[in-house]
Design a protein around this motif. Structure first.
Motif, mmCIF file in Angstrom:
data_model
loop_
_atom_site.group_PDB
_atom_site.id
_atom_site.type_symbol
_atom_site.label_atom_id
_atom_site.label_comp_id
_atom_site.label_asym_id
_atom_site.label_seq_id
_atom_site.Cartn_x
_atom_site.Cartn_y
_atom_site.Cartn_z
ATOM 1 N N PHE A 1 -10.855 20.667 105.842
ATOM 2 C CA PHE A 1 -10.385 19.485 106.645
ATOM 3 C C PHE A 1 -8.764 19.744 106.914
ATOM 4 C CE2 PHE A 1 -8.714 17.707 102.799
ATOM 5 C CZ PHE A 1 -7.698 17.086 103.018
ATOM 6 N N GLN A 2 -7.955 20.487 106.290
ATOM 7 C CA GLN A 2 -6.652 20.706 106.423
ATOM 8 C C GLN A 2 -6.439 21.568 107.558
ATOM 9 O OE1 GLN A 2 -5.368 22.304 102.417
ATOM 10 N NE2 GLN A 2 -5.070 20.443 101.728
ATOM 11 N N ALA A 3 -7.369 22.446 108.009
ATOM 12 C CA ALA A 3 -7.124 23.154 109.122
ATOM 13 C C ALA A 3 -6.320 22.596 110.336
ATOM 14 C CB ALA A 3 -8.307 24.129 109.508
ATOM 15 N N ASN A 4 -7.407 21.527 110.676
ATOM 16 C CA ASN A 4 -6.784 20.913 111.933
ATOM 17 C C ASN A 4 -5.725 20.193 111.900
ATOM 18 O OD1 ASN A 4 -7.839 20.131 114.706
ATOM 19 N ND2 ASN A 4 -8.037 18.253 113.842
ATOM 20 N N LEU A 5 -5.230 19.738 110.583
ATOM 21 C CA LEU A 5 -4.066 19.082 110.443
ATOM 22 C C LEU A 5 -2.905 20.002 110.488
ATOM 23 C CD1 LEU A 5 -5.165 16.761 107.428
ATOM 24 C CD2 LEU A 5 -5.027 16.197 109.791
ATOM 25 N N LYS B 1 -2.482 22.953 112.205
ATOM 26 C CA LYS B 1 -2.430 23.746 113.074
ATOM 27 C C LYS B 1 -1.123 23.474 114.362
ATOM 28 C CE LYS B 1 -5.916 21.282 115.983
ATOM 29 N NZ LYS B 1 -5.048 20.662 117.192
ATOM 30 N N ASP B 2 -0.882 22.541 114.246
ATOM 31 C CA ASP B 2 0.411 22.013 115.288
ATOM 32 C C ASP B 2 1.719 22.349 114.686
ATOM 33 O OD1 ASP B 2 -1.458 21.261 117.349
ATOM 34 O OD2 ASP B 2 -1.252 19.079 116.550
ATOM 35 N N GLU C 1 -13.398 26.710 109.746
ATOM 36 C CA GLU C 1 -12.514 25.682 110.409
ATOM 37 C C GLU C 1 -10.949 26.123 110.654
ATOM 38 O OE1 GLU C 1 -13.308 22.702 111.047
ATOM 39 O OE2 GLU C 1 -15.305 23.199 110.684
ATOM 40 N N LYS D 1 -11.514 28.079 113.952
ATOM 41 C CA LYS D 1 -11.593 27.222 115.355
ATOM 42 C C LYS D 1 -10.312 26.777 115.476
ATOM 43 C CE LYS D 1 -16.019 25.128 113.791
ATOM 44 N NZ LYS D 1 -16.741 23.869 113.560
ATOM 45 N N THR D 2 -9.153 26.756 114.982
ATOM 46 C CA THR D 2 -7.930 26.303 115.381
ATOM 47 C C THR D 2 -7.468 27.356 116.411
ATOM 48 O OG1 THR D 2 -6.673 27.496 113.728
ATOM 49 C CG2 THR D 2 -7.388 25.072 113.320
ATOM 50 N N LYS E 1 -5.555 29.753 115.712
ATOM 51 C CA LYS E 1 -4.122 30.112 115.210
ATOM 52 C C LYS E 1 -4.581 31.621 114.459
ATOM 53 C CE LYS E 1 -1.197 27.903 115.126
ATOM 54 N NZ LYS E 1 -0.045 27.288 116.103
ATOM 55 N N GLU F 1 -16.112 32.594 115.485
ATOM 56 C CA GLU F 1 -15.828 31.532 116.068
ATOM 57 C C GLU F 1 -14.967 31.915 117.035
ATOM 58 O OE1 GLU F 1 -16.570 28.140 116.086
ATOM 59 O OE2 GLU F 1 -17.821 28.897 114.316
#
Length: 276
Positions: free
Chosen positions: A98-102, A104-105, A125, A128-129, A131, A156
């Motif tokens: 879950f940390q990946a999406n948090l 990425k920015d 995950e 999917k970013t 990055k 992905e």
């Protein structure tokens, strides 16, 4: 081999050698900013790429009592300040999918720790970013097995991949570096990185903490240049004896410039030989 564009001024896998440097863990805001500024000033004297590294959480510490860092939210705030104040690209590691999406920015590169390099959900995950993903080869794995890691990320449609060697288990509490790993992993078509700091580690060597011998960092780093590595990973600290994580395997910042001078000479010598 694929070249990875982090931004207009930073391409990994091109002619420039890239360095990932910084303290093992984010200790606090002032320490992080001080270290980032010192490192940027040093690298400004060389024609190398520089990416700042610090972990917001060391979730794989040996002991429950070990310092882990400020955590994800506070850690990302500090890394964003590094980017804003010094115009630097940053990298840090994640441990849970879950940390990946948090992250990425904020993060320019998402790092997957060696012990977690086979965790499919984590890799998926992160991929999917879209990055750049830097995956450290597990100390328990052969370099050939890292092709499976590559395939998981490619599933992905993310081709922004860096593969890092950080040593291989050699009995209990010891690592050995097989530089063939860099050449083998590079054959998968993506840039490779050599972690000169953690390759000197003695995992769990102090029972409740890992030990190591940082005096070998310069020798291993210079050897990796000859093996055509694209990236060199070196953890640096203003005062290694007081480092809150991996104090035995971080290089003193005051010694970094001399190492970079040696590496610059090696790179130039290799380039001259190719031209001849």
């Amino acid at each position: 081999m694929k070249k990875i564009k982090i931004n207009d001024n930073l391409i990994i896998g091109g002619e420039k050698l890239t360095f990932i440097c910084g303290p093992c863990v984010i200790e606090n805001l002032d320490h992080t900013l001080y270290t980032a500024e010192k490192l940027k000033n040093i690298f400004s004297n060389f024609d190398f790429n520089f990416i700042f590294k610090a972990s917001f959480d060391k979730a794989n510490r040996s002991s429950i009592d070990s310092f882990r860092g400020p955590g994800l939210e506070k850690g990302l705030e500090i890394l964003q300040k590094v980017k804003d104040e010094f115009d630097l690209s940053v990298i840090s590691d994640i441990h849970l999918p879950f940390q990946a999406n948090l992250v990425k920015d904020v993060l320019d590169i998402i790092q997957i720790p060696a012990f977690l390099c086979r965790q499919t959900d984590l890799l998926i995950e992160a991929a999917k970013t879209n990055k750049t993903i830097n995956v450290k080869k597990g100390q328990f794995m052969s370099p050939y097995e890292m092709e499976n890691v590559v395939d998981k990320i490619l599933s992905e449609n993310n081709q922004n991949i860096i593969l890092t060697d950080r040593g291989t288990f050699f009995g209990y509490n010891n690592l050995v570096t097989d530089f063939r790993s860099l050449l083998i992993m590079r054959n998968f078509g993506f840039p490779v990185c050599f972690d000169a700091s953690h390759s000197t580690q003695l995992p769990g060597g102090n029972k409740t903490t890992s030990s190591g011998d940082s005096k070998f960092i310069p020798y291993l780093a210079k050897a990796s240049v000859v093996m055509n590595t694209d990236v060199i990973f070196i953890e640096c600290h203003p005062n290694p004896k007081k480092a809150l994580s991996d104090s035995k395997t971080v290089m003193a910042i005051e010694n970094l410039e001399n190492l970079l001078k040696d590496i610059d000479k090696i790179k130039n010598a290799l380039s001259e030989r190719i031209l001849c």
